[in-house]
Design a protein around this motif. Structure first.
Motif, PDB file in Angstrom:
ATOM      1  N   PRO A 143      -8.356  21.236 -14.964  1.00  0.00           N
ATOM      2  CA  PRO A 143      -7.392  20.843 -13.915  1.00  0.00           C
ATOM      3  C   PRO A 143      -5.970  21.267 -14.231  1.00  0.00           C
ATOM      4  CG  PRO A 143      -8.069  18.928 -15.206  1.00  0.00           C
ATOM      5  CD  PRO A 143      -8.958  20.058 -15.614  1.00  0.00           C
ATOM      6  N   ALA A 144      -5.611  21.280 -15.515  1.00  0.00           N
ATOM      7  CA  ALA A 144      -4.258  21.704 -15.885  1.00  0.00           C
ATOM      8  C   ALA A 144      -4.049  23.176 -15.551  1.00  0.00           C
ATOM      9  CB  ALA A 144      -4.018  21.459 -17.377  1.00  0.00           C
ATOM     10  N   ASP A 202      -3.606  23.642 -11.720  1.00  0.00           N
ATOM     11  CA  ASP A 202      -2.236  23.358 -11.265  1.00  0.00           C
ATOM     12  C   ASP A 202      -1.271  24.454 -11.702  1.00  0.00           C
ATOM     13  OD1 ASP A 202      -3.161  21.018 -10.189  1.00  0.00           O
ATOM     14  OD2 ASP A 202      -2.507  19.754 -11.863  1.00  0.00           O
ATOM     15  N   ALA A 221     -10.651  19.212 -20.336  1.00  0.00           N
ATOM     16  CA  ALA A 221      -9.271  18.749 -20.183  1.00  0.00           C
ATOM     17  C   ALA A 221      -8.373  19.823 -19.591  1.00  0.00           C
ATOM     18  CB  ALA A 221      -8.722  18.299 -21.539  1.00  0.00           C
ATOM     19  N   LEU A 222      -8.661  21.087 -19.890  1.00  0.00           N
ATOM     20  CA  LEU A 222      -7.773  22.162 -19.466  1.00  0.00           C
ATOM     21  C   LEU A 222      -8.046  22.671 -18.057  1.00  0.00           C
ATOM     22  CD1 LEU A 222      -7.414  24.292 -22.733  1.00  0.00           C
ATOM     23  CD2 LEU A 222      -5.676  22.883 -21.622  1.00  0.00           C
ATOM     24  N   LEU A 270      -6.452  12.030 -16.521  1.00  0.00           N
ATOM     25  CA  LEU A 270      -5.359  12.984 -16.749  1.00  0.00           C
ATOM     26  C   LEU A 270      -4.750  13.443 -15.433  1.00  0.00           C
ATOM     27  CD1 LEU A 270      -6.924  15.290 -19.517  1.00  0.00           C
ATOM     28  CD2 LEU A 270      -5.127  13.581 -19.834  1.00  0.00           C
ATOM     29  N   ARG A 271      -5.618  13.762 -14.472  1.00  0.00           N
ATOM     30  CA  ARG A 271      -5.131  14.283 -13.193  1.00  0.00           C
ATOM     31  C   ARG A 271      -4.407  13.204 -12.393  1.00  0.00           C
ATOM     32  NH1 ARG A 271      -9.776  15.126 -10.680  1.00  0.00           N
ATOM     33  NH2 ARG A 271      -9.534  13.129  -9.609  1.00  0.00           N
ATOM     34  N   VAL A 321     -11.088  13.180 -17.599  1.00  0.00           N
ATOM     35  CA  VAL A 321     -10.185  14.176 -17.008  1.00  0.00           C
ATOM     36  C   VAL A 321      -9.579  13.664 -15.709  1.00  0.00           C
ATOM     37  CG1 VAL A 321     -10.110  16.479 -15.972  1.00  0.00           C
ATOM     38  CG2 VAL A 321     -11.300  16.122 -18.128  1.00  0.00           C
ATOM     39  N   LEU A 350       0.754  18.449 -19.919  1.00  0.00           N
ATOM     40  CA  LEU A 350       0.016  19.426 -20.710  1.00  0.00           C
ATOM     41  C   LEU A 350       0.443  20.847 -20.351  1.00  0.00           C
ATOM     42  CD1 LEU A 350      -3.585  17.907 -20.623  1.00  0.00           C
ATOM     43  CD2 LEU A 350      -2.012  17.960 -22.566  1.00  0.00           C
ATOM     44  N   VAL A 351       0.600  21.094 -19.048  1.00  0.00           N
ATOM     45  CA  VAL A 351       1.000  22.421 -18.591  1.00  0.00           C
ATOM     46  C   VAL A 351       2.378  22.784 -19.130  1.00  0.00           C
ATOM     47  CG1 VAL A 351       1.736  23.714 -16.559  1.00  0.00           C
ATOM     48  CG2 VAL A 351      -0.441  22.517 -16.535  1.00  0.00           C
ATOM     49  N   THR A 392      -1.680  16.052 -16.500  1.00  0.00           N
ATOM     50  CA  THR A 392      -1.913  17.495 -16.530  1.00  0.00           C
ATOM     51  C   THR A 392      -0.595  18.262 -16.442  1.00  0.00           C
ATOM     52  OG1 THR A 392      -2.296  17.436 -14.131  1.00  0.00           O
ATOM     53  CG2 THR A 392      -4.234  17.389 -15.561  1.00  0.00           C
ATOM     54  N   GLU A 393       0.380  17.707 -15.722  1.00  0.00           N
ATOM     55  CA  GLU A 393       1.690  18.359 -15.638  1.00  0.00           C
ATOM     56  C   GLU A 393       2.357  18.422 -17.014  1.00  0.00           C
ATOM     57  OE1 GLU A 393       3.161  19.790 -13.103  1.00  0.00           O
ATOM     58  OE2 GLU A 393       1.617  19.325 -11.628  1.00  0.00           O
TER      59      GLU A 393
END
Length: 590
Positions: free
Chosen positions: A119-120, A123, A116-117, A70-71, A67, A79-80, A76-77
């Motif tokens: 931190p997404a 944000d 995984a979700l 990802l960050r 993760v 994914l969001v 993460t952006e």
């Protein structure tokens, strides 16, 4: 009841009481309980430390490293933007989050999904000014509900299926659990979105709710080779930045003030933002934006090795009275000024032309060593590094997404065990440099791992001393000779046991009791086995009952009792549906 079981019961009650009434961290309280069991001889040193060698613990630690990739790459952006969208209310946000989470968790182990979700979602919540506490608990609960829909949804389902095959020679079909799992999941999701906003408290910290008087004027350039040219301000996500607004756009030497959300962006647009430092960090993470100053490309260190630093100009600074460019700020300090805050005043100059004054607060991009070098310097005072402010490596975002996707797919397809996949994913994250070793070490939530390890140790004592079995038999004895009452007692006992030990351990303890109840009632085993499957997964009452609950416990800022507020009515709803529908789908008469 043995003396060891009595001691365990007393320690367990004390641990739960302290977690409810105090603000101590769960790791400290659970370790205290485990230490009490060790000192009294209820558990041996080997049993006390067994939780810290548990594969689940190592899996979560490895997933934190995945993760981190990802960050740190800005994935993460992505994914969001593609998964969660732009909600208009907290109810819509919850719906947009929990529906895909439930679907994914029906086919994939829910631990990597939640990891995984987290931190997404953090944000996303900050960007849309949503209380994260009202999103992370629904995220965990949705992942749990999704796992009840298919045979491969959770390891508990597979465990009960293996026990059924050993006992009867017949197991569950892939989607057989959907007959009960789907209505339970749909009802649970409807309840969460309908009542969650009132039952889940807003745990935003007081500092997060205060206005920050220190505002910066920050200039960013729209990269021509990025994804932003042609998008409107709103579509690019530049309208919803908390604590920041887009003041103007400079395009081909002309100013476009009072920018409309529908204004399209063009390559090389110079965007002027006004806002607080946290939102400046968010700007740095947006794919397709780069700082307007070219000085950042002249520093002698790669951008990934830099951080954002705030420093207040001291009266004795030799650059006071000179402009940033004329004073050679970059050459003197090996740092670049990104923005200047001056008593709430907006400075109408380009960064290099600003003349420094005592008391100006500078937002700098520099190496972490700058903080140590200048902390006791006469040039600055109040030098501090901004947390998690390293510029993301956007060019590696898809590599980070590929790593987490490979972990999820390999587990879902049965190619690897979850621990193997997580460790390989962590190694790939480091080998591809999606995250640095230092970032990986920082990403691991050590208090969470301590809490899980200690909880497993306490759960082992509850199981090994016979306390769990005695509590379970006590509940089921209340059922009398009613088959329906037996299901109610079985569900209640399984939920209670899974709230204090792992759900797999609860399933192992309760399955033979379910078999005994079925034989005593001269009934088919299936309704009792299915009840244990659902109840063992319905761990909504406490944060220690399910590992995804513990994973969101800290980031959501929850108190121990917060889970009870939503979890208790949700458990009652799931229980009522289970004991009502199960006999209709799997009749007692077989």
């Amino acid at each position: 009841m043995s003396i060891d079981a009595l001691i365990t019961l007393a320690v367990l009650a004390a641990v739960l009481a302290v977690l409810v009434v105090s603000t101590l961290g769960a790791d400290l309280v659970l370790m205290g309980g485990l230490l009490a069991l060790l000192i009294t001889g209820v558990v041996s040193p080997t049993e006390a430390l067994a939780g810290f060698s548990n594969p689940g613990l190592a899996t979560i630690a490895a997933l934190y490293i995945v993760v981190a990739g990802l960050r740190d790459t800005g994935a993460t952006e992505l994914l969001v933007a593609r998964l969660l969208g732009h909600p208009r209310s907290i109810r819509q946000a919850q719906a947009q989050l929990i529906l895909p989470t439930t679907l994914m968790s029906a086919f994939v182990n829910n631990t990597p999904v939640v990891a995984a979700l987290i931190p997404a979602v953090g944000d996303w919540a900050r960007r849309h000014r949503l209380p994260i506490s009202q999103l992370l608990m629904p995220l965990s609960f949705a992942a749990i509900l999704g796992g009840t829909c298919t045979l491969i949804g959770t390891s508990t389902n597979l465990l009960i299926n293996a026990l059924l095959v050993r006992l009867t020679g017949n197991g569950l079909d892939m989607f057989e659990l959907a007959w009960i799992g789907l209505p339970v999941a749909l009802a649970g999701l409807a309840f969460i979105t309908g009542a969650g906003r009132w039952l889940i408290p807003d745990r935003r910290t007081p500092t997060a709710q205060l206005d920050n008087p220190r505002e910066y004027s920050v200039e960013m350039i729209v990269a021509g080779d990025g994804p932003l040219p042609g998008r409107t301000i709103e579509a690019a996500g530049l309208r919803q930045l908390p604590g920041m607004f887009l003041a103007e756009i400079e395009r081909d030497g002309k100013l476009l003030p009072a920018v409309s959300p529908r204004q399209p962006l063009a390559a090389n647009d110079r965007l002027v933002f006004i806002g607080i430092v946290d939102s400046v960090v968010d700007l740095q993470r947006i794919r397709g934006l780069r700082p307007a100053t070219e000085q950042i490309f002249k520093l002698d260190s790669p951008r990934r090795a830099r951080v954002l630093v705030e420093a207040v100009v001291a009266p004795s600074c030799p650059l006071v009275g000179t402009s940033i460019r004329a004073g050679g700020f970059r050459t003197r300090y090996n740092a670049v000024v990104l923005a200047v805050a001056r008593d709430g005043e907006r400075i109408q100059k380009k960064i290099g032309d600003i003349v420094l004054r005592p008391g100006d607060t500078l937002l700098l991009e520099a190496r972490p060593a700058f903080v140590a070098q200048q902390r006791h310097s006469r040039d600055f005072f109040l030098v501090s590094q901004i947390e998690d402010s390293q510029p993301p490596q956007h060019h590696k975002a898809y590599a980070a997404i590929a790593v987490i996707a490979a972990v999820v797919v390999s587990v879902a397809a049965g190619l690897l065990e979850i621990l193997q996949a997580a460790l390989i994913g962590a190694a790939l994250t480091l080998l591809t440099r999606c995250a640095s070793p230092a970032a990986a070490r920082r990403a691991i939530d050590w208090p969470l791992l301590v809490a899980i390890g200690a909880a497993i140790g306490i759960g082992g004592a509850v199981q090994n001393t016979g306390l769990a079995a005695q509590l379970a038999h006590g509940f089921t004895d209340l059922a009398g000779h009613s088959a329906q009452g037996a299901l109610v007692a079985l569900f209640a006992a399984t939920v209670l046991i899974s709230a204090v030990i792992t759900n797999n351990a609860a399933a192992v303890i309760m399955f033979p009791i379910a078999v005994s109840l079925a034989r005593g009632m001269h009934s088919d085993i299936m309704p009792y086995a299915i009840t244990v499957v659902v109840a063992a997964s319905a761990s909504f009452l406490t944060p220690i009952g399910y590992q995804t609950n513990l994973m969101v416990y800290g980031p959501g800022g929850y108190r121990f009792t917060d889970f009870l507020r939503l979890g208790l009515p949700l458990t009652l709803l799931v229980g009522a549906l289970t004991v009502t529908l199960v006999p209709m789908i799997w009749p007692f008469a077989g």
